[in-house]
Motif scaffolding. Structure first.
Motif, PDB file in Angstrom:
ATOM      1  N   ASP A  82       0.122 -48.075  26.310  1.00  0.00           N
ATOM      2  CA  ASP A  82       1.096 -48.858  27.078  1.00  0.00           C
ATOM      3  C   ASP A  82       0.398 -49.955  27.869  1.00  0.00           C
ATOM      4  O   ASP A  82       0.905 -51.087  27.970  1.00  0.00           O
ATOM      5  CB  ASP A  82       1.885 -47.947  28.016  1.00  0.00           C
ATOM      6  N   SER A  83      -0.745 -49.622  28.444  1.00  0.00           N
ATOM      7  CA  SER A  83      -1.496 -50.620  29.204  1.00  0.00           C
ATOM      8  C   SER A  83      -2.000 -51.738  28.297  1.00  0.00           C
ATOM      9  O   SER A  83      -1.954 -52.923  28.667  1.00  0.00           O
ATOM     10  CB  SER A  83      -2.686 -49.956  29.911  1.00  0.00           C
ATOM     11  N   GLU A  84      -2.461 -51.385  27.101  1.00  0.00           N
ATOM     12  CA  GLU A  84      -2.927 -52.393  26.153  1.00  0.00           C
ATOM     13  C   GLU A  84      -1.781 -53.310  25.723  1.00  0.00           C
ATOM     14  O   GLU A  84      -1.942 -54.539  25.656  1.00  0.00           O
ATOM     15  CB  GLU A  84      -3.540 -51.713  24.930  1.00  0.00           C
ATOM     16  N   LYS A  85      -0.626 -52.737  25.430  1.00  0.00           N
ATOM     17  CA  LYS A  85       0.522 -53.538  25.001  1.00  0.00           C
ATOM     18  C   LYS A  85       0.998 -54.457  26.123  1.00  0.00           C
ATOM     19  O   LYS A  85       1.388 -55.617  25.878  1.00  0.00           O
ATOM     20  CB  LYS A  85       1.651 -52.617  24.537  1.00  0.00           C
ATOM     21  N   ALA A  86       0.977 -53.947  27.365  1.00  0.00           N
ATOM     22  CA  ALA A  86       1.393 -54.775  28.501  1.00  0.00           C
ATOM     23  C   ALA A  86       0.419 -55.935  28.709  1.00  0.00           C
ATOM     24  O   ALA A  86       0.837 -57.065  28.997  1.00  0.00           O
ATOM     25  CB  ALA A  86       1.479 -53.921  29.764  1.00  0.00           C
ATOM     26  N   ALA A  87      -0.877 -55.662  28.558  1.00  0.00           N
ATOM     27  CA  ALA A  87      -1.877 -56.718  28.717  1.00  0.00           C
ATOM     28  C   ALA A  87      -1.730 -57.780  27.633  1.00  0.00           C
ATOM     29  O   ALA A  87      -1.848 -58.983  27.898  1.00  0.00           O
ATOM     30  CB  ALA A  87      -3.281 -56.116  28.679  1.00  0.00           C
ATOM     31  N   LEU A  88      -1.450 -57.357  26.400  1.00  0.00           N
ATOM     32  CA  LEU A  88      -1.254 -58.312  25.309  1.00  0.00           C
ATOM     33  C   LEU A  88       0.018 -59.140  25.524  1.00  0.00           C
ATOM     34  O   LEU A  88       0.033 -60.344  25.241  1.00  0.00           O
ATOM     35  CB  LEU A  88      -1.173 -57.573  23.972  1.00  0.00           C
ATOM     36  N   ALA A  89       1.072 -58.512  26.020  1.00  0.00           N
ATOM     37  CA  ALA A  89       2.311 -59.240  26.288  1.00  0.00           C
ATOM     38  C   ALA A  89       2.098 -60.299  27.364  1.00  0.00           C
ATOM     39  O   ALA A  89       2.602 -61.432  27.260  1.00  0.00           O
ATOM     40  CB  ALA A  89       3.413 -58.266  26.708  1.00  0.00           C
ATOM     41  N   GLU A 140     -11.457 -61.477  26.354  1.00  0.00           N
ATOM     42  CA  GLU A 140     -11.046 -61.261  27.741  1.00  0.00           C
ATOM     43  C   GLU A 140     -10.696 -59.813  28.037  1.00  0.00           C
ATOM     44  O   GLU A 140     -11.054 -59.271  29.088  1.00  0.00           O
ATOM     45  CB  GLU A 140      -9.841 -62.159  28.061  1.00  0.00           C
ATOM     46  N   LEU A 141      -9.984 -59.174  27.099  1.00  0.00           N
ATOM     47  CA  LEU A 141      -9.469 -57.828  27.364  1.00  0.00           C
ATOM     48  C   LEU A 141     -10.254 -56.726  26.669  1.00  0.00           C
ATOM     49  O   LEU A 141     -10.111 -55.551  27.015  1.00  0.00           O
ATOM     50  CB  LEU A 141      -8.001 -57.742  26.928  1.00  0.00           C
ATOM     51  N   GLY A 142     -11.037 -57.077  25.648  1.00  0.00           N
ATOM     52  CA  GLY A 142     -11.751 -56.054  24.887  1.00  0.00           C
ATOM     53  C   GLY A 142     -10.829 -55.212  24.034  1.00  0.00           C
ATOM     54  O   GLY A 142     -11.082 -54.024  23.826  1.00  0.00           O
ATOM     55  N   ILE A 143      -9.748 -55.823  23.529  1.00  0.00           N
ATOM     56  CA  ILE A 143      -8.738 -55.118  22.744  1.00  0.00           C
ATOM     57  C   ILE A 143      -8.635 -55.758  21.367  1.00  0.00           C
ATOM     58  O   ILE A 143      -8.617 -56.983  21.248  1.00  0.00           O
ATOM     59  CB  ILE A 143      -7.358 -55.167  23.437  1.00  0.00           C
ATOM     60  N   ASP A 144      -8.556 -54.921  20.340  1.00  0.00           N
ATOM     61  CA  ASP A 144      -8.242 -55.403  19.000  1.00  0.00           C
ATOM     62  C   ASP A 144      -6.733 -55.235  18.798  1.00  0.00           C
ATOM     63  O   ASP A 144      -6.247 -54.098  18.745  1.00  0.00           O
ATOM     64  CB  ASP A 144      -9.009 -54.608  17.947  1.00  0.00           C
ATOM     65  N   PRO A 145      -5.977 -56.330  18.707  1.00  0.00           N
ATOM     66  CA  PRO A 145      -4.512 -56.208  18.608  1.00  0.00           C
ATOM     67  C   PRO A 145      -4.055 -55.408  17.394  1.00  0.00           C
ATOM     68  O   PRO A 145      -2.942 -54.877  17.404  1.00  0.00           O
ATOM     69  CB  PRO A 145      -4.044 -57.670  18.505  1.00  0.00           C
ATOM     70  N   ASP A 146      -4.878 -55.325  16.368  1.00  0.00           N
ATOM     71  CA  ASP A 146      -4.485 -54.610  15.149  1.00  0.00           C
ATOM     72  C   ASP A 146      -4.898 -53.142  15.169  1.00  0.00           C
ATOM     73  O   ASP A 146      -4.563 -52.395  14.250  1.00  0.00           O
ATOM     74  CB  ASP A 146      -5.106 -55.277  13.917  1.00  0.00           C
TER      75      ASP A 146
END
Length: 238
Positions: A82-89, A140-146
């Motif tokens: 949820d935190s990752e999705k919120a950061a991407l949004a 910036e976030l260290g997240i892979d959207p996929d």
């Protein structure tokens, strides 16, 4: 003359992070399954040698522990997702409303990683042109959207790992004859914890010695404490 590149087994890219996440869930689940069930059945064995009682206690501990591990992992990873999705949004909105500011931000981040300012600007522009959201997510976030974390996968891994770990002390305490079941269980548990610690360290490219000592030492302490408690309760007729 042909120059040969030295071989090495260092992992690169997002696969390492994904592998370590799975490893963490599996190791935690297996360790908890082995230690908690071993502590439970050894503690009960300190009070009674009745096979049915040991089996009942072990099965109850296995089921309660596996469900608890799965639920805990699901809640934890769901919160992370949820935190990752919120950061991407949020990043997506910022890119839509202030693209130039986001380009400057990405340039600053790349410069902070060691690139010269001009080169950082050029890289930021190319990354933005190719996939702005992915560029900001990764830099910036260290997240892979996929590859967002999956709570169901983590919960299933923890459930299966805990169950597999718990089966060993449960079978070791109920299958052997009463005169030998305690020491067989202790030895089997310590060996399993040592192997688990060694395997996790090797897969994570870490020195195995400390992991083995931590796993085996923690398991030995847990069994010693519960056995003493079970023996005292058994002697007191509780």
């Amino acid at each position: 003359m042909t120059l040969q590149t030295p071989e090495h087994d260092e992992a690169h890219g997002g696969g390492l992070g994904s592998r370590l996440n799975w490893l963490r869930a599996a190791v935690l689940g297996a360790n908890d399954g082995i230690v908690s069930t071993a502590g439970l059945v050894v503690g009960v064995a300190g009070a009674t040698q009745d096979r049915t009682t040991l089996l009942t206690a072990g099965l109850a501990g296995l089921l309660a522990g596996s469900m608890s591990m799965a639920a805990g992992e699901y809640v934890s990873v769901s919160t992370q997702r949820d935190s990752e999705k919120a950061a991407l949004a949020l990043e997506r909105r910022e890119l839509a409303t202030a693209p130039q500011a986001e380009l400057v931000e990405l340039t600053d981040l790349l410069e902070g990683k060691g690139l010269e300012r001009q080169l950082a600007r050029e890289v930021a522009e190319q990354l933005t042109e190719h996939d702005a959201l992915r560029a900001h997510a990764e830099v910036e976030l260290g997240i892979d959207p996929d590859e967002l974390t999956n709570p169901w996968h983590a919960a299933a891994a923890s459930f299966l790992a805990f169950t597999a770990g718990a089966l060993l002390p449960l079978l070791a305490i109920v299958l052997p004859p009463a005169a030998h079941r305690l020491w067989i269980t202790v030895v089997a548990v310590l060996v399993a914890l040592a192997v688990c610690g060694w395997s996790s360290a090797r897969l994570g490219a870490a020195p195995p010695g400390r992991a083995v000592l931590r796993n085996a030492g923690g398991g030995a302490l847990a069994m010693a404490v519960t056995y003493v408690a079970g023996t005292l309760l058994g002697a007191a007729g509780a």
